[in-house]
Design a protein around this motif. Structure first.
Motif, PDB file in Angstrom:
ATOM      1  N   VAL A 208      43.553  80.209  67.256  1.00  0.00           N
ATOM      2  CA  VAL A 208      44.379  79.195  66.393  1.00  0.00           C
ATOM      3  C   VAL A 208      43.760  77.836  66.441  1.00  0.00           C
ATOM      4  O   VAL A 208      43.736  76.992  65.578  1.00  0.00           O
ATOM      5  CB  VAL A 208      45.743  79.465  66.926  1.00  0.00           C
ATOM      6  N   GLY A 209      43.241  77.415  67.642  1.00  0.00           N
ATOM      7  CA  GLY A 209      42.578  76.295  67.956  1.00  0.00           C
ATOM      8  C   GLY A 209      41.528  75.933  66.879  1.00  0.00           C
ATOM      9  O   GLY A 209      41.163  74.962  66.235  1.00  0.00           O
ATOM     10  N   SER A 210      40.522  76.838  66.706  1.00  0.00           N
ATOM     11  CA  SER A 210      39.260  76.942  65.951  1.00  0.00           C
ATOM     12  C   SER A 210      39.853  76.989  64.301  1.00  0.00           C
ATOM     13  O   SER A 210      39.239  76.246  63.699  1.00  0.00           O
ATOM     14  CB  SER A 210      38.605  78.009  66.174  1.00  0.00           C
ATOM     15  N   VAL A 211      40.681  77.810  64.317  1.00  0.00           N
ATOM     16  CA  VAL A 211      41.253  78.037  62.899  1.00  0.00           C
ATOM     17  C   VAL A 211      42.003  76.642  62.316  1.00  0.00           C
ATOM     18  O   VAL A 211      41.347  76.101  61.255  1.00  0.00           O
ATOM     19  CB  VAL A 211      42.626  78.832  62.634  1.00  0.00           C
ATOM     20  N   THR A 212      42.570  75.800  62.967  1.00  0.00           N
ATOM     21  CA  THR A 212      43.095  74.401  62.776  1.00  0.00           C
ATOM     22  C   THR A 212      42.020  73.412  62.661  1.00  0.00           C
ATOM     23  O   THR A 212      42.136  72.699  61.671  1.00  0.00           O
ATOM     24  CB  THR A 212      43.817  73.906  63.980  1.00  0.00           C
ATOM     25  N   ALA A 213      40.948  73.282  63.394  1.00  0.00           N
ATOM     26  CA  ALA A 213      39.793  72.690  63.186  1.00  0.00           C
ATOM     27  C   ALA A 213      39.088  72.912  61.897  1.00  0.00           C
ATOM     28  O   ALA A 213      38.639  72.064  61.187  1.00  0.00           O
ATOM     29  CB  ALA A 213      38.817  72.837  64.534  1.00  0.00           C
ATOM     30  N   LEU A 214      38.868  73.982  61.658  1.00  0.00           N
ATOM     31  CA  LEU A 214      38.335  74.566  60.313  1.00  0.00           C
ATOM     32  C   LEU A 214      39.107  74.081  59.115  1.00  0.00           C
ATOM     33  O   LEU A 214      38.617  73.849  58.203  1.00  0.00           O
ATOM     34  CB  LEU A 214      38.167  76.132  60.124  1.00  0.00           C
ATOM     35  N   VAL A 215      40.401  74.417  59.329  1.00  0.00           N
ATOM     36  CA  VAL A 215      41.359  73.988  58.153  1.00  0.00           C
ATOM     37  C   VAL A 215      41.222  72.530  57.856  1.00  0.00           C
ATOM     38  O   VAL A 215      41.219  72.062  56.631  1.00  0.00           O
ATOM     39  CB  VAL A 215      42.851  74.375  58.413  1.00  0.00           C
ATOM     40  N   CYS A 216      41.428  71.724  59.247  1.00  0.00           N
ATOM     41  CA  CYS A 216      41.131  70.118  58.863  1.00  0.00           C
ATOM     42  C   CYS A 216      39.879  69.662  58.388  1.00  0.00           C
ATOM     43  O   CYS A 216      39.693  68.862  57.361  1.00  0.00           O
ATOM     44  CB  CYS A 216      41.468  69.601  60.272  1.00  0.00           C
ATOM     45  N   MET A 217      38.744  70.357  58.636  1.00  0.00           N
ATOM     46  CA  MET A 217      37.370  70.080  57.998  1.00  0.00           C
ATOM     47  C   MET A 217      37.325  70.417  56.827  1.00  0.00           C
ATOM     48  O   MET A 217      36.765  69.779  55.933  1.00  0.00           O
ATOM     49  CB  MET A 217      36.334  70.796  58.962  1.00  0.00           C
ATOM     50  N   VAL A 218      37.806  71.580  56.170  1.00  0.00           N
ATOM     51  CA  VAL A 218      37.904  71.868  54.992  1.00  0.00           C
ATOM     52  C   VAL A 218      38.701  71.104  53.977  1.00  0.00           C
ATOM     53  O   VAL A 218      38.022  70.686  52.890  1.00  0.00           O
ATOM     54  CB  VAL A 218      38.234  73.483  54.640  1.00  0.00           C
ATOM     55  N   LEU A 219      39.641  70.869  54.513  1.00  0.00           N
ATOM     56  CA  LEU A 219      40.727  69.806  53.857  1.00  0.00           C
ATOM     57  C   LEU A 219      40.003  68.597  53.566  1.00  0.00           C
ATOM     58  O   LEU A 219      39.870  67.975  52.393  1.00  0.00           O
ATOM     59  CB  LEU A 219      42.122  69.480  54.554  1.00  0.00           C
ATOM     60  N   ALA A 220      39.515  67.810  54.574  1.00  0.00           N
ATOM     61  CA  ALA A 220      38.598  66.719  54.556  1.00  0.00           C
ATOM     62  C   ALA A 220      37.309  66.966  53.790  1.00  0.00           C
ATOM     63  O   ALA A 220      37.170  66.061  52.794  1.00  0.00           O
ATOM     64  CB  ALA A 220      38.167  66.097  55.899  1.00  0.00           C
ATOM     65  N   ASN A 221      36.649  67.797  53.926  1.00  0.00           N
ATOM     66  CA  ASN A 221      35.326  68.078  53.218  1.00  0.00           C
ATOM     67  C   ASN A 221      35.617  68.142  51.759  1.00  0.00           C
ATOM     68  O   ASN A 221      34.956  67.544  50.697  1.00  0.00           O
ATOM     69  CB  ASN A 221      34.656  69.187  53.525  1.00  0.00           C
ATOM     70  N   GLN A 222      36.739  68.891  51.217  1.00  0.00           N
ATOM     71  CA  GLN A 222      36.741  69.312  49.977  1.00  0.00           C
ATOM     72  C   GLN A 222      37.443  68.057  49.233  1.00  0.00           C
ATOM     73  O   GLN A 222      36.962  67.725  48.047  1.00  0.00           O
ATOM     74  CB  GLN A 222      37.953  70.474  49.735  1.00  0.00           C
ATOM     75  N   MET A 223      38.328  67.220  49.678  1.00  0.00           N
ATOM     76  CA  MET A 223      38.990  66.303  49.146  1.00  0.00           C
ATOM     77  C   MET A 223      37.987  65.021  48.995  1.00  0.00           C
ATOM     78  O   MET A 223      37.967  64.318  48.164  1.00  0.00           O
ATOM     79  CB  MET A 223      40.133  66.085  49.946  1.00  0.00           C
ATOM     80  N   GLU A 224      37.075  65.002  50.096  1.00  0.00           N
ATOM     81  CA  GLU A 224      36.142  63.600  50.189  1.00  0.00           C
ATOM     82  C   GLU A 224      34.932  63.747  49.627  1.00  0.00           C
ATOM     83  O   GLU A 224      34.330  62.995  48.906  1.00  0.00           O
ATOM     84  CB  GLU A 224      36.232  63.104  51.605  1.00  0.00           C
ATOM     85  N   ASN A 225      34.397  65.044  49.901  1.00  0.00           N
ATOM     86  CA  ASN A 225      32.975  65.132  49.356  1.00  0.00           C
ATOM     87  C   ASN A 225      32.968  65.939  48.140  1.00  0.00           C
ATOM     88  O   ASN A 225      31.845  66.006  47.327  1.00  0.00           O
ATOM     89  CB  ASN A 225      32.330  65.914  50.520  1.00  0.00           C
ATOM     90  N   HIS A 226      33.875  66.555  47.520  1.00  0.00           N
ATOM     91  CA  HIS A 226      33.948  67.423  46.513  1.00  0.00           C
ATOM     92  C   HIS A 226      34.989  66.955  45.363  1.00  0.00           C
ATOM     93  O   HIS A 226      34.952  67.673  44.291  1.00  0.00           O
ATOM     94  CB  HIS A 226      33.940  68.994  46.654  1.00  0.00           C
ATOM     95  N   GLY A 227      35.734  66.037  45.743  1.00  0.00           N
ATOM     96  CA  GLY A 227      36.776  65.439  44.938  1.00  0.00           C
ATOM     97  C   GLY A 227      37.785  66.519  44.399  1.00  0.00           C
ATOM     98  O   GLY A 227      38.552  66.459  43.344  1.00  0.00           O
ATOM     99  N   THR A 228      38.131  67.525  45.497  1.00  0.00           N
ATOM    100  CA  THR A 228      39.258  68.334  45.167  1.00  0.00           C
ATOM    101  C   THR A 228      40.700  67.819  45.141  1.00  0.00           C
ATOM    102  O   THR A 228      40.942  66.999  45.862  1.00  0.00           O
ATOM    103  CB  THR A 228      39.095  69.586  46.148  1.00  0.00           C
ATOM    104  N   ASN A 229      41.371  68.282  44.211  1.00  0.00           N
ATOM    105  CA  ASN A 229      42.584  68.030  44.214  1.00  0.00           C
ATOM    106  C   ASN A 229      43.339  68.474  45.608  1.00  0.00           C
ATOM    107  O   ASN A 229      43.221  69.256  46.085  1.00  0.00           O
ATOM    108  CB  ASN A 229      43.597  68.597  43.265  1.00  0.00           C
ATOM    109  N   ALA A 230      44.323  67.541  46.284  1.00  0.00           N
ATOM    110  CA  ALA A 230      45.204  67.678  47.244  1.00  0.00           C
ATOM    111  C   ALA A 230      45.708  68.960  47.548  1.00  0.00           C
ATOM    112  O   ALA A 230      45.828  69.648  48.553  1.00  0.00           O
ATOM    113  CB  ALA A 230      45.755  66.480  47.659  1.00  0.00           C
ATOM    114  N   TYR A 231      46.273  69.260  46.297  1.00  0.00           N
ATOM    115  CA  TYR A 231      47.220  70.387  46.121  1.00  0.00           C
ATOM    116  C   TYR A 231      46.445  71.825  46.395  1.00  0.00           C
ATOM    117  O   TYR A 231      46.714  72.661  47.024  1.00  0.00           O
ATOM    118  CB  TYR A 231      47.997  70.472  44.929  1.00  0.00           C
ATOM    119  N   VAL A 232      45.132  71.590  45.846  1.00  0.00           N
ATOM    120  CA  VAL A 232      44.237  72.877  45.780  1.00  0.00           C
ATOM    121  C   VAL A 232      43.736  72.972  47.043  1.00  0.00           C
ATOM    122  O   VAL A 232      43.382  74.013  47.587  1.00  0.00           O
ATOM    123  CB  VAL A 232      43.044  72.562  44.731  1.00  0.00           C
ATOM    124  N   ALA A 233      43.335  71.637  47.685  1.00  0.00           N
ATOM    125  CA  ALA A 233      42.887  71.768  49.231  1.00  0.00           C
ATOM    126  C   ALA A 233      43.644  72.539  50.032  1.00  0.00           C
ATOM    127  O   ALA A 233      43.227  73.165  50.981  1.00  0.00           O
ATOM    128  CB  ALA A 233      42.505  70.331  49.701  1.00  0.00           C
TER     129      ALA A 233
END
Length: 335
Positions: free
Chosen positions: A72-97
């Motif tokens: 669960v700790g690694s899943v949390t880190a992955l979730v946070c990284m995906v959220l940050a990467n998608q919104m900041e580097n790929h311009g993904t909508n926050a809801y989609v992220a």
């Protein structure tokens, strides 16, 4: 009229609640001049640990089913990284992220649950592999910290819900206490999980499977399906907890949430969940999380102790409650 006997599980829960009350009251007395007695300090326990509370709910469910999840700790880190990467580097909508984050948790729960339930692989081995996989995927996305600057996400993270309680400043001005939406979500999840585990067929099945798998099969329960559902729900809660965790940090980085799996496990055990399965309550886990939060607050307020004392104290309490559970089980067996 017969008096209801208090069982050992209730005693463990009472000890946990009493321990939390003693620790917090001691903090209010010792650090009164540092604001420990203010309502906001108590609410900060929920603000800081909203993500952990949701993740610990999932951990409690799989532990009651005689399993464990150390990914669960690694899943949390992955979730946070995906959220940050998608919104900041790929311009993904926050809801989609956010949907993507929840999907990651569900995927972990589905795969790990299938391997454990249908291929009969030990939960520790499967989730250990999940832990390394999650942390590895996080580093593949980025080895650098990504700060979230998405306006919608930051609006969620900074939105304060003011309460009619609070404290007065030295000048006599009333300062209302507040919480964030993360706390509301965590409390809603807590209530739902309590109701599910107590009043639904799924909840009763989880207790039955964790208590005695052979007996559960003889009762006609589908043990494999129950385990899969438990891990699926655990995965979903890990994804949701990761999202709440990210709302607190507003960033993604490789070392994020390191040791969170042990915080979730220790919160469940301190809250009265047996490592052997079949016994535990989400309500008890709540107090396990609050105890962890209180220890962190006491050490932070004290100011001179290392943050590692949180881990040291938590591990000591974990050992204490495991020994306590063993003593109660031995006494019950010899009655």
């Amino acid at each position: 009229m017969k008096k209801r006997k208090i069982n050992t599980n209730t005693y463990l829960l009472m000890i946990t609640i009493l321990l939390f009350a003693v620790m917090y009251i001691a903090g209010m007395i010792i650090f009164q001049n540092k604001g420990f007695a203010k309502p906001q300090m108590f609410l900060n326990l929920f603000i800081s640990n909203a993500g952990l509370l949701v993740i610990a709910m999932g951990q409690t469910i799989v532990m009651i089913a005689a399993g464990i999840d150390i990914s669960v700790g690694s899943v949390t880190a992955l979730v946070c990284m995906v959220l940050a990467n998608q919104m900041e580097n790929h311009g993904t909508n926050a809801y989609v992220a956010v949907v993507m984050a929840l999907a990651i948790g569900i995927a972990f729960g589905l795969v790990q649950g299938f391997l454990i339930a249908y291929l009969d692989i030990q939960p520790f081995i499967v989730t250990l592999a999940g832990m390394f996989f999650g942390r590895g995927m996080t580093s593949i996305i980025s080895t650098e910290m990504i700060s979230i600057k998405n306006k919608t996400f930051l609006a969620w993270a900074n939105y304060k819900i003011y309460l009619p309680i609070g404290s007065y400043s030295k000048r006599g001005k009333f300062i209302p206490a507040y919480i964030y939406p993360t706390v509301v979500i965590a409390i809603i999840v807590l209530i739902i999980i309590i109701l599910v585990m107590k009043y639904t067929k799924f909840g009763r099945s989880v207790y039955a499977v964790g208590g005695n798998q052979t007996s559960a099969m003889m009762m006609g329960l589908n043990v494999k399906r129950t385990k899969l559902k438990a891990y699926l729900l655990d995965g979903f809660l890990a994804g949701l907890g990761g999202f709440l965790f990210c709302l607190n940090s507003c960033s993604g980085f490789v070392e994020q949430a390191k040791g969170l799996e042990m915080d979730a496990i220790s919160s469940a055990v301190i809250g009265g969940t047996l490592l052997s399965g079949g016994v535990g309550t989400p309500f008890g886990t709540l107090f396990g999380v609050l105890i962890k939060g209180t220890i962190s607050s006491l050490i932070t307020t004290q100011g001179t102790l290392s943050s590692w004392w949180v881990r040291i104290t938590l591990s000591a309490l974990l050992c204490f409650f495991i020994v306590l559970q063993s003593i109660f089980a031995h006494v019950k067996k010899n009655k």
